[in-house]
Design an enzyme around this catalytic site. Structure first.
Site, PDB file in Angstrom:
ATOM      1  N   ARG A 186       0.843  -1.191   0.000  1.00 39.60           N
ATOM      2  CA  ARG A 186       0.000   0.000   0.000  1.00 39.60           C
ATOM      3  C   ARG A 186       0.886   1.252   0.000  1.00 39.60           C
ATOM      4  NH1 ARG A 186      -5.068   1.848  -1.090  1.00 39.60           N
ATOM      5  NH2 ARG A 186      -6.086   2.908   0.628  1.00 39.60           N
TER       6      ARG A 186
ATOM      7  N   THR B 165      -9.611   0.893  -9.051  1.00 37.69           N
ATOM      8  CA  THR B 165      -8.770  -0.163  -8.539  1.00 37.69           C
ATOM      9  C   THR B 165      -8.918  -1.317  -9.514  1.00 37.69           C
ATOM     10  OG1 THR B 165      -9.189   0.693  -6.334  1.00 37.69           O
ATOM     11  CG2 THR B 165      -8.579  -1.631  -6.466  1.00 37.69           C
TER      12      THR B 165
ATOM     13  N   THR C 101      -4.193  -0.568  -6.969  1.00 42.46           N
ATOM     14  CA  THR C 101      -4.955   0.657  -7.197  1.00 42.46           C
ATOM     15  C   THR C 101      -4.075   1.891  -7.297  1.00 42.46           C
ATOM     16  OG1 THR C 101      -6.819   1.944  -6.333  1.00 42.46           O
ATOM     17  CG2 THR C 101      -5.263   1.140  -4.710  1.00 42.46           C
TER      18      THR C 101
ATOM     19  N   ASP D   6      -7.760   8.505   0.567  1.00 42.76           N
ATOM     20  CA  ASP D   6      -8.263   7.395   1.387  1.00 42.76           C
ATOM     21  C   ASP D   6      -8.013   7.617   2.876  1.00 42.76           C
ATOM     22  OD1 ASP D   6      -9.615   5.823  -0.372  1.00 42.76           O
ATOM     23  OD2 ASP D   6      -8.033   4.362  -0.681  1.00 42.76           O
TER      24      ASP D   6
HETATM   25  N1  GLY Z   1      -8.470   3.184  -3.072  1.00 42.55           N
HETATM   26  C1  GLY Z   1      -9.508   2.306  -2.736  1.00 42.55           C
HETATM   27  C2  GLY Z   1      -9.182   1.439  -1.583  1.00 42.55           C
HETATM   28  O1  GLY Z   1      -8.012   1.223  -1.308  1.00 42.55           O
HETATM   29  O2  GLY Z   1     -10.079   0.983  -0.924  1.00 42.55           O
END
Ligand code: GLY
Length: 564
Positions: A100, A375, A393, A417
């Site tokens: 991430r 995503t 994503t 987010d």
């Molecule tokens: N960017 C969408 C997610 O990570 O939930």
């Protein structure tokens, strides 16, 4: 569960007649003897199958697909974003990889607020400041080091060829490239391969020379080809062109992390999914536990009581999500409490399915000791039964809309987010608080839910989807479609979907979701329905008792299953 009234009785009577009718599938069921790959783009699916046929394993194929998608599916496939990978080896080993994006070192809690403390939402959505430090290349490098079986260069090469020689774009892509043109021009004054004078049309060949050169650097130098040297220089220069804050140090410091996956039981199925900083695995498990005691199979697919039970569970789990979930490296997430089957079932046993519970009356659970679209997904199973479920994503479609000049790839807008301000919804309408506030080096909360299901110690299903806040509920529905409603892999992804996320207090429904009489019954009892376009693009592989891999590719996009 539901109080009898005339409309309800009539609806039951009419629906009984269609009980045995299965959902229409978008495309025919496909089954493969050896390996299968389901992705959002036909070319990427073929790249994955080529690697499997060469003797590569599911992780090798996942890496090649990841780089191929960065070329052929620029609205979500990426080098400039991040994601999560859930793995199950042929002998039952499970693992998960967190790549991430992270907040840059210079990020701060109020960076998207004006002087009066009001959110300037555009700043977290578009332009250089919207980007977190990308994790994709580090993630693939980690996955290869631990499980890869064929050379890194061989895995990046298909993407290099696709970027250098170009590929024919689909009709959907041509439409999107044209629709986004003005926005692309605004954020890329120096131009980008995707911006051309004439309109794009299906079959046009899309060549990305700068991207091919970046991919060559990655093929030759591994992660250093992205996080150091020329590519890193291009990224930092791009930051300075706008108001961005990603530094050389942020790039060099970025590390992907192996994390123990979420593992829980739904009936006699073992569910393996992504832990925080994704909320996906925890929320999925809590949803499954919340509906486990209801006779969903008996009630039937999208029948009145089924929808009520699922929506009331979703309302409560999304309230918990908003309060309790964030990056576990920064915030103590009460995972065990949130995934306590007894707690979730007792809570649901007090819920009436006769009337909607207003979301304002639902608060996140309190646990002693705690304070508090675009995503893409793909599923892969190789001939030995190793499985990868990977969701990646750049957040919104085309992320921040900033292509790194000289390096030819798009940067994410993942900073949106984070909870920019408690009580202010993000682009998916999701709320958050302290658990998900911005801090330097922190990972923003995600809903991505790459998931693998096991039955009696054997691989059963590999599933996931894009869709922002709807990811969790789409995976939830697809799992129930197979396990409770007996659908094939293709039917399970083609079936129409609905979604509730606590706030706003509405059930989002696709055009074909929930028949009209059930809609009337729900509305009478206080449920607000909101018609919306497609929800999610699920990719599913179901392993049949004879070992064949049955695939479901979502007809909502250009998605395709391939195998051999
Ligand atoms: N960017 C969408 C997610 O990570 O939930």
């Amino acid at each position: 569960m539901k109080k009898p009234n005339l409309i309800y009785i009539v609806s039951l009577f009419l629906l009984l007649g269609s009980c045995s009718v299965k959902q229409q599938s978008g495309t025919a069921v496909q089954e493969f003897e050896h390996g299968a790959v389901v992705t959002a783009h036909p070319i990427a699916s073929n790249v994955g199958v080529d690697i499997l046929k060469k003797g590569g394993n599911a992780i090798d194929a996942a890496i090649a697909v990841k780089f191929a998608l960065a070329v052929v599916y620029p609205n979500a496939g990426n080098l400039g974003g991040g994601g999560f990978l859930v793995y199950r080896g042929k002998d039952g080993e499970v693992n998960s990889l967190d790549f991430r994006e992270k907040a840059p070192g210079a990020a701060s809690r109020d960076m998207y607020l004006d002087k009066d403390g009001n959110p300037i939402t555009d700043l977290s959505l578009y332009g250089q400041l919207a980007s977190g430090v990308p994790g994709s290349v580090a993630g693939m490098d980690e996955a290869h080091k631990k499980y890869g079986s064929i050379s890194w260069k061989e895995l990046v090469q298909p993407a290099i060829d696709l970027a250098a020689k170009g590929f024919e774009i689909t009709d959907q892509q041509a439409g999107e490239f044209n629709r986004y043109k003005a926005r692309f021009q605004k954020f890329n004054p120096n131009g980008a391969a995707i911006i051309q004078d004439k309109e794009w049309k299906a079959g046009d060949v899309f060549v990305q020379k700068e991207l091919s050169e970046t991919l060559i650097r990655i093929a030759e130098q591994g992660r250093d080809g992205f996080y150091k040297g020329k590519t890193a220089d291009y990224i930092v220069t791009e930051m300075k062109r706008g108001n961005g804050i990603i530094s050389h140090k942020d790039l060099e410091d970025y590390q992907a992390v192996w994390r123990a996956p979420i593992v829980g039981m739904y009936k006699n199925y073992k569910v393996i999914s992504m832990p925080p900083p994704s909320s996906g695995g925890v929320a999925l498990m809590a949803l499954l536990q919340s509906v486990e005691k209801y006779p969903l199979a008996k009630w039937g697919f999208q029948k009145d009581s089924t929808v009520r039970a699922m929506v009331e569970a979703e309302r409560r789990i999304y309230a918990d999500r908003a309060t309790h979930l964030g990056d576990p490296d920064f915030y103590r997430v009460p995972v065990a409490n949130l995934m306590d089957a007894k707690f979730n079932q007792e809570r649901m046993s007090k819920v009436s399915l006769a009337k909607a519970t207003p979301s304002d009356a639902v608060k996140a659970a309190k646990f002693p000791g705690y304070e508090s679209e675009q995503t893409t997904h793909y599923s892969i199973v190789d001939k030995d039964g190793n499985a990868v479920s990977l969701t990646t994503t750049i957040n919104g479609s085309y992320g921040s809309c900033v292509w790194v000049d000289g390096a030819g790839f798009l940067l994410n807008n993942e900073m949106d987010d984070f909870s920019v301000k408690p009580g202010t919804p993000n682009m998916y309408g999701l709320l958050g608080g302290k658990a998900n506030s911005i801090e330097p080096g922190k990972r923003m909360l995600s809903a991505m839910t790459p998931t693998i299901i096991e039955e009696n110690g054997k691989l059963k299903m590999v599933v996931g989807t894009p869709g922002g806040s709807t990811i969790i509920t789409s995976v939830f529905q697809t799992i129930l479609n197979v396990l409770e409603f007996g659908m094939t892999a293709q039917e399970s992804v083609s079936a129409a979907r609905f979604h509730h996320q606590w706030k706003p207090d509405v059930i989002d429904v696709e055009a074909k979701a929930i028949d009209s009489l059930t809609r009337v019954s729900l509305t009478e009892d206080g449920y607000k329905l909101n018609k919306r376009g497609p929800i999610g693009r699920v990719e599913n592989i179901v392993i049949l008792p004879n070992g064949k891999k049955q695939t479901g590719a979502d007809h909502r996009g250009d998605d395709k299953a391939a195998g051999y």
